[in-house]
Scaffold this active site. Sequence first.
Site, mmCIF file in Angstrom:
data_model
loop_
_atom_site.group_PDB
_atom_site.id
_atom_site.type_symbol
_atom_site.label_atom_id
_atom_site.label_comp_id
_atom_site.label_asym_id
_atom_site.label_seq_id
_atom_site.Cartn_x
_atom_site.Cartn_y
_atom_site.Cartn_z
ATOM 1 N N CYS A 63 7.888 38.638 117.690
ATOM 2 C CA CYS A 63 6.986 38.551 118.848
ATOM 3 C C CYS A 63 6.317 37.179 118.880
ATOM 4 O O CYS A 63 5.244 37.005 119.440
ATOM 5 C CB CYS A 63 5.966 39.681 118.841
ATOM 6 S SG CYS A 63 4.904 39.686 117.417
ATOM 7 N N ARG A 97 11.317 52.138 121.225
ATOM 8 C CA ARG A 97 11.104 53.376 120.463
ATOM 9 C C ARG A 97 11.983 54.490 121.031
ATOM 10 O O ARG A 97 12.536 55.305 120.303
ATOM 11 C CB ARG A 97 9.623 53.757 120.508
ATOM 12 C CG ARG A 97 8.753 52.766 119.738
ATOM 13 C CD ARG A 97 7.343 53.265 119.541
ATOM 14 N NE ARG A 97 6.494 53.039 120.677
ATOM 15 C CZ ARG A 97 5.554 52.080 120.753
ATOM 16 N NH1 ARG A 97 5.372 51.261 119.744
ATOM 17 N NH2 ARG A 97 4.804 51.959 121.816
HETATM 18 N N1 SAH Z 1 5.886 48.653 115.115
HETATM 19 C C1 SAH Z 1 4.489 48.858 115.470
HETATM 20 C C2 SAH Z 1 3.774 47.568 115.723
HETATM 21 C C3 SAH Z 1 3.783 46.574 114.559
HETATM 22 S S1 SAH Z 1 2.590 45.323 114.646
HETATM 23 C C4 SAH Z 1 4.400 49.799 116.651
HETATM 24 O O1 SAH Z 1 5.439 50.172 117.250
HETATM 25 O O2 SAH Z 1 3.283 50.214 116.997
HETATM 26 C C5 SAH Z 1 2.660 44.587 113.088
HETATM 27 C C6 SAH Z 1 2.056 45.385 111.945
HETATM 28 O O3 SAH Z 1 2.343 44.679 110.748
HETATM 29 C C7 SAH Z 1 0.552 45.565 111.962
HETATM 30 O O4 SAH Z 1 0.245 46.935 111.896
HETATM 31 C C8 SAH Z 1 0.049 44.866 110.670
HETATM 32 O O5 SAH Z 1 -0.986 45.597 110.020
HETATM 33 C C9 SAH Z 1 1.278 44.862 109.820
HETATM 34 N N2 SAH Z 1 1.438 43.793 108.814
HETATM 35 C C10 SAH Z 1 1.162 42.465 108.960
HETATM 36 N N3 SAH Z 1 1.576 41.782 107.862
HETATM 37 C C11 SAH Z 1 2.116 42.689 107.011
HETATM 38 C C12 SAH Z 1 2.751 42.606 105.726
HETATM 39 N N4 SAH Z 1 2.916 41.422 105.114
HETATM 40 N N5 SAH Z 1 3.206 43.729 105.164
HETATM 41 C C13 SAH Z 1 3.046 44.928 105.786
HETATM 42 N N6 SAH Z 1 2.496 45.074 107.007
HETATM 43 C C14 SAH Z 1 2.038 43.971 107.619
#
Ligand code: SAH
Length: 407
Positions: free
Chosen positions: A351, A214
């Site tokens: 991940c 970030r």
């Molecule tokens: N980038 C974030 C972490 C992402 S974790 C950070 O820095 O905090 C992955 C996220 O993807 C979760 O919030 C989950 O709700 C979302 N997610 C999972 N499948 C999804 C989909 N098909 N479309 C949109 N969001 C999704």
Amino acid sequence: MTSPTIVIKAGREKPINQQHPWIFSGAIDAINGDPQGGDIVTVTDKKGKFLARGYWNARSQIQVRILTWQDEPIDEAWWRKMLKRAIEGRGIQAGASKRGAPNAYRLINAENDFIPGLIVDRYGDWLVLQALTLHIDQQKLMISKLLNELLDVKGMYERSDVDVRGKEGLKESVGTLLGEEPPELIEIYEGSKILVDVYNGHKTGFYLDQRDNREIVSKLISEDLNGHCDLLNLFSYTGAFGLHALRGGGAHVVNVDSSLDALELAEKNIQLNGYDKGEHGESYEVIQADVFELLHDYADEKKQFDIVILDPPKFAHNAGQVENAARGYKDINLNAFKCVKAGGYMMTFSCSGAITSDLFQKIVFGALADSGRQAQILKHLGPGDDHPVALTFPEGAYLKGLLLKVY
Ligand code: SAH
């Protein structure tokens, strides 16, 4: 100290001698002394030579997790030594109380800190613990007490509501372990103020592992894009990547996630920092959508952004899911490439522990080839240094990513 003994088959000692922490049932020749689930066991070769000491669980495929390769007792003094070492290993710890330093980070990273099964994250004055194995579950109150002696915290909360506990014969366990109950939302600092829901949030409440990445986005915007950019933050969760963009002013951020709860908290985070007022020219949107579908639409509509961030959840939970996961990663990366302006950037992650960084790079390459765009790797990305990976434990390297310049 006499503990039950696990005798290893001849020829199967090598990974143990190389300090891999897991012993599977197939490597075991004999079990002496009737160990009960969670008991400390001594591991020897067939001649009775000491190899290691760890904890036992016959219900798990990983029957022994090794705690030490020295013939030493696993007692409170051992635990104090190991917890202290992990805490002191976080360079960040020293600066944590200084203004401007992040005050949320991983303190104990399980096998990677040579304490299998134990995760502890710090969110300001609170610690959140995850006990992934039976032995850690049995020891969690002792561990909490020691952590409380070593650190100045208000309280410690347990978030052991993860599926892997089932493999250990354990049910979910959540609740306050020690001290005060955490507030409904804990405010942490990571460049901006961020609210963390340790009760219902993902993992222990927040994706601490992406902190350094970030920061890279924030630098990219201030140094390479003169503070101005359109950022598409896909799989945004509570919008942390977007906050790093908004804090510079001049950015328009689109946060996309499928979870309404996550997006509500993303908006709260934006408001908490005053970025909703747009006083420095910043603006934002939050969109509840399936990223797969939204990206198809954006690509069709030829929508383009200066930076696209792609941080999906784990697609492959085991080796058998790699092929399907690869298709998923390719699909979103292909459409994401189409959504980057010429000269813009893409930050793409996986991940999934089962997908190596080499394979991930190949998948992203395949997506690029189909997109007809050109791209350069500016950086290989991984978790921050509060998420160390033990060199003896390649399984610990789950998060991998690429920062790409796209033409
Ligand atoms: N980038 C974030 C972490 C992402 S974790 C950070 O820095 O905090 C992955 C996220 O993807 C979760 O919030 C989950 O709700 C979302 N997610 C999972 N499948 C999804 C989909 N098909 N479309 C949109 N969001 C999704």
